[in-house]
Motif scaffolding. Structure first.
Motif: not given
Length: 353
Positions: A251, A254, A329, A333
């Motif tokens: 995470r 990301r 998730e 996104t």
């Protein structure tokens, strides 16, 4: 069992009422004191700035900032007066009091926020471009929605609430920071509509958000800022470091790829989705206000040189994945989509803020 619990609740409610009364008395007194002080500052700023600003055609920043501060304080005082008038008018009639109080409070909030937006347009050259244009006046017949918005720049939450109330016709049930209760009019009016201040005095934040989302009906919108605070580069670095300390390297990786947003704290958002499974989810990205995130940047960036650009998209509940892991998730996104849009539309000032 009920008789045993009731005596414990009554002192707690009494204590809350006393603390609320003391807080509101203090903040209202401070408001009354501040108005003549800021008016005097505005006069002094005008006298001192006039020679230089007239000669150089300068931006009159001290006059603009103190002038808007005075307008804000006066609008706040008007909100308190309106709230007191509504309370006095409704006092003799207690039928449907809660719903009618909420409707009255939403109406007053809409007018106050509209006044502040007009002041921002005149004083700071605020211009807002929304893509696609928001649907007008459809709130009463619309299904409830969950609004997940980026949080960046001074006043973006107020601007979002004003757009929902005035242009879309939705009633915002808002998740706010508890520090906003220091605003006396906001404290009183938000207290009359469904809301949630974080952190809560008791229990978990997710429980408070879940309860708020479960009460949504047609024409209602739950407004959450998943980042948990205004975006700044420093907060972004701290958030990424926190993810790594908590053992979430994927995470964190990301989050490092998103340069214009903070990684979303998805516990509250997931609680809202679970509690309102039939609600559409709306994501709101914006840029233009993110250049104003401190006193220093307010001084250098005001009045605004560029329009505030807003982009939103709506996702029906059938396209929200099941399960918290998949939804977490999915939320990440969607937040990456927010970041990509900002990268494509942000001004150079915002990119390097």
């Amino acid at each position: 069992m009920t008789d045993a619990v009731a005596p414990r609740r009554r002192p707690a409610r009494l204590t809350d009422a006393v603390l609320t009364g003391l807080r509101r008395t203090t903040t209202t007194a401070l408001l009354v004191v501040l108005i003549p002080m800021v008016a005097a500052l505005l006069l002094a700023a005008g006298v001192l700035c006039a020679p230089v600003s007239l000669a150089t055609r300068g931006p009159w920043r001290p006059v603009r900032i103190t002038g808007f501060a005075l307008v804000y304080l006066l609008v706040d005082l008007a909100g308190l007066v309106a709230a007191a008038g509504l309370w006095a008018r409704r006092l003799p009639d207690r039928r449907d009091r809660q719903e009618r109080r909420a409707a009255d409070a939403f109406a007053v909030l809409e007018r106050l926020l509209r006044l502040l937006r007009r002041a921002g347009e005149r004083v700071f050259r605020l211009r807002v471009e929304v893509t696609p244009p928001p649907p007008s006046g459809t709130g009463n017949a619309a299904a409830p929605v969950l609004v997940f918005a980026r949080h960046a720049g001074v006043g973006d939450s107020f601007l979002l609430l004003q757009t929902l109330l005035s242009q879309v016709g939705l009633r915002p049930h808002t998740v706010l920071k508890r520090t906003l209760r220091t605003d006396p009019a906001l404290d009183v009016l938000i207290g009359r509509v469904p809301h949630c201040f974080l952190p809560p005095f008791g229990g978990q934040a997710e429980d408070a958000i879940r309860g708020l989302a479960a009460g949504l009906g047609p024409g209602d919108a739950l407004v959450i800022f998943p980042e948990g605070g205004n975006f700044t580069p420093r907060r972004r670095r701290r958030a990424i470091a926190s993810l790594r300390r908590r053992g979430l390297p994927r995470r964190a990786s990301r989050a490092e790829q998103m340069h214009h947003v903070l990684p979303p704290q998805d516990a509250g958002a997931l609680a809202a989705i679970a509690a309102a499974p039939t609600a559409d989810v709306v994501f709101v990205a914006h840029t233009g206000l993110d250049v104003v995130h401190s006193a220093r940047t307010a001084w250098s960036r005001l009045p605004l040189r560029d329009s505030v650009r807003v982009y939103w998209w709506r996702i029906p509940p059938s396209r929200v994945p099941p399960g918290d892991d998949a939804r977490s998730e999915w939320l990440l996104t969607q937040w990456a989509r927010v970041d990509h849009w900002i990268a494509d539309h942000a001004t150079p000032d915002a990119t390097h803020a």
